[in-house]
Design a protein around this motif. Structure first.
Motif, PDB file in Angstrom:
ATOM      1  N   UNK A  18       0.832  -1.212   0.000  1.00  0.00           N
ATOM      2  CA  UNK A  18       0.000   0.000   0.000  1.00  0.00           C
ATOM      3  C   UNK A  18       0.868   1.265   0.000  1.00  0.00           C
ATOM      4  N   UNK A  19       0.315   2.340  -0.517  1.00  0.00           N
ATOM      5  CA  UNK A  19       1.051   3.609  -0.603  1.00  0.00           C
ATOM      6  C   UNK A  19       1.541   4.037   0.784  1.00  0.00           C
ATOM      7  N   UNK A  20       0.674   3.856   1.784  1.00  0.00           N
ATOM      8  CA  UNK A  20       1.006   4.311   3.130  1.00  0.00           C
ATOM      9  C   UNK A  20       2.200   3.566   3.715  1.00  0.00           C
ATOM     10  N   UNK A  21       2.523   2.391   3.163  1.00  0.00           N
ATOM     11  CA  UNK A  21       3.635   1.602   3.706  1.00  0.00           C
ATOM     12  C   UNK A  21       4.880   1.671   2.827  1.00  0.00           C
ATOM     13  N   UNK A  22       4.851   2.553   1.805  1.00  0.00           N
ATOM     14  CA  UNK A  22       5.992   2.638   0.895  1.00  0.00           C
ATOM     15  C   UNK A  22       7.010   3.684   1.335  1.00  0.00           C
TER      16      UNK A  22
END
Lengths: 429, 429
Positions: B253-257
């Motif tokens: 997910x974007x939030x974990x990149x």
């Protein structure tokens, strides 16, 4: 909460407690260790490439497990191995579970193998719990899911489901020039010698369930042992080229520049912004980015970069693709851009009835199993066009896969196997 | 308009009209064609690498021109060739003009050679116009300005002015392992055989003037035949590394990149914005930009890019460097960045009295000669630390240099030579 599990009065109530209790962690762990030795690497990883000797050994080992299940082993023309447990009503289409036994060259113990071995353990547990399926129940191991030796992957499921022709698939060569067909014939000859009968392709199925490691970080982040996969994202790959003009870095005023890197950064940022959604469901990645001529004191005249865009919904994917096309038609720092599609796979949404059955079964078993969407490909993408299909994910440490350090906790593997076994019971009774 | 040309009553008025009329376009064109044949390429370009046979032939040809000027030829220990025209007051320090005769491997006819040949034609025109200099007047050709065979370049001027040691410079090797010292000794032996005497390094000069092609687009854009160069930009090269975390493009997910390419694009854009000035005097270029691991479906974990930053003013260059350092200390899309200095050259501002003399002489001659700053390096960067120094630029087509298609119109070369000759007369009388 309304239950999606329907219990017609003429069917016996399933003893889920007995099935869950019959799932044997030690047996599953032993099977994982046994199969991991076939192509085991000194770093703890696995190199069991499609149709190599280790992959054939793993097939033969799986076939040996048939008798304990009261199952019949068979193999089809693309090398997919099936163990078929008869149902009390042999006229019904079977419920099938499984995954793949091939790995990446520097792969791990769980990607693929866990789905086959969890299926095997589920079938054992069902038998041990005294459960007699009404529908036939099958375990399958699909050929060449990874595509590491023979590209593209998912050969076994694609050929079985009619998505690719057997003849063309046999022509694919590995890096040594060995065709898939030739490697397949070697493997099939060993199975023939072991007395394994052939079976036709494209046999009908009532449903297909695949358990797999997540290959992502979501379940681990949420502390969940299992996840119910509601679909597989669609993927659109693009190549973007931005053309500027090369010039001397020291002598060319900004007003006279057409800097391809400046244009590419601006376009990349605009594309990334266009893909930004508050739900964090869009996956947008620029992975390759090449600058020409690549000299410290020369203004770049060309940048080529790739986009990997994924979304579970076809309409959203299409809308983003259209927006990307529009953005590429604008001028970026005075540079022209072109956007070319490299490949495209439509999203797959698993049937709501099937995912609801998995939800409800998890609920009954007291297993927290959040919904998620698969970001990676699986054999299930082809099966979804063949019969009602769904997947279960179990977490993998740090979201890591395709790596010797790939790891899934045994407790999570067991919880996934319990949910799989209970769900198979519901589907087959 | 106040004139910066001072005519003390005890000095004769210079007949500028006669000097300008004596500059002979045909002679200059012939010299350019003659020298272009020494290392001439079949594509019309020139490959006259420092201290190769063609470069030595060009030296010998230049030395042959001395007698017609009434000049004495000599060579110093780093191979710089001088033609010295005596002044009426031999006690005075000489006024010197010149440039270099070596070229890039796929170079043109004008970069360097035009400055030497315009100087030669200016000296001829002064003699033909009956002008007798009070100060001695010298023409010089500096060794290995390009640095294409032996890196770094500007060897002759750097050693002459004491910026580099002769001994260390002699140790530099070309790609075949031939040392500059060895190639130099071969060249000097030929000059010795021709009876050319040696001269010391670091001899004092009253002033140095270098004519060169612009290697940029400004004069062509402004339609000017000549430009007065008021300095050479300072240059600061940096390498920036942005570190993120590699992950699966489909499952993260974007939030974990922590996407190093996202961070690098954002930082590159912020640096570019910091360098944006309304006067368009800052030169900011990102020329190299490498992304790792560079796979379509993997989030990049590292980006390394270069910055080429130039400005004519030391204070502005320093302020921008400080701002860049601050920006690099921030977090970019969750990624850390580091900024490392690769090399640094301070700006050079030519003395206002000398550039004003060039302005005024152009004005008197009716030549429009706008001011500009050199974006490229020249031998003058070292001479500026040795004596009052300035440069004249003539346009080159499309700003192109270091290329076989490098071209300067003869009319522009002649206008530059006229301005050079008239300015040398003012400085030497």
């Amino acid at each position: 909460m309304e239950s999606h599990l329907h219990y017609p009065t003429d069917k016996p109530v399933i003893d889920l407690a007995a099935i869950v209790a019959a799932v044997n962690p030690e047996r599953l762990a032993n099977d994982l260790a046994t199969v991991a030795k076939m192509g085991g690497r000194s770093d703890g990883g696995v190199a069991r490439l499609a149709l190599d000797d280790n992959d054939t050994r793993a097939r033969l080992w799986l076939i040996e497990q048939a008798s304990a299940l009261g199952a019949k082993a068979s193999v089809d023309a693309i090398g997919n191995v099936f163990l078929d447990v008869p149902g009390s009503d042999p006229a019904l289409e079977p419920v099938v579970t499984g995954s793949h036994l091939d790995s990446q060259p520097a792969g791990g113990k769980y990607d693929g193998a866990l789905g086959v071995l969890a299926g095997l353990e589920a079938l054992r547990a069902l038998k041990q719990a005294g459960f007699t399926p009404r529908r036939p129940l099958s375990l399958v191991s699909w050929t060449n899911e990874e595509g590491a030796r023979f590209s593209p992957g998912t050969s076994g499921s694609a050929v079985f489901c009619g998505a690719r022709s057997l003849d063309e698939t046999r022509l694919v060569e590995d890096s040594d020039g060995v065709s898939l067909g030739s490697a397949l014939d070697t493997c099939l000859a060993e199975l023939d010698a072991a007395g394994v009968p052939r079976r036709p392709l494209a046999t009908p199925m009532h449903a297909f369930l695949e358990l797999h490691i997540e290959q992502g970080p979501i379940l681990e982040r949420e502390g969940a042992a299992v996840g119910v996969v509601e679909g597989i994202q669609g993927v659109s790959w693009f190549e973007v080229t931005v053309i500027g003009s090369a010039n001397h870095a020291g002598t060319t005023p900004r007003a006279m520049r057409r800097d391809a890197l400046e244009g590419a950064c601006a376009l990349a940022t605009a594309l990334r912004e266009a893909a930004r959604d508050s739900e964090d469901r869009v996956r947008f990645t620029i992975g390759k980015f090449a600058v020409s001529p690549g000299s410290v004191n020369t203004i770049p005249d060309q940048v080529t970069f790739t986009i990997d865009l994924r979304h579970p919904e076809a309409a959203t994917l299409k809308a983003l693709e259209a927006e990307f096309n529009e953005l590429a038609q604008q001028t970026w720092a005075g540079c022209k851009a072109t956007l070319t599609s490299l490949s495209r796979v439509e999203p797959v949404a698993f049937p709501a009835t099937l995912t609801a059955l998995l939800d409800d079964t998890a609920h009954v078993l007291g297993i927290t199993a959040p919904r998620l969407v698969s970001g990676a490909f699986h054999d299930s993408i082809h099966l979804a066009n063949h019969c009602p299909t769904a997947m279960l994910f179990v977490p993998c440490r740090d979201g890591l896969s395709h790596h010797p350090d790939e790891h899934t906790e045994l407790d999570d593997a067991v919880a996934g196997t319990q949910l799989l076994a209970a769900s198979l019971a519901s589907l087959t009774r």
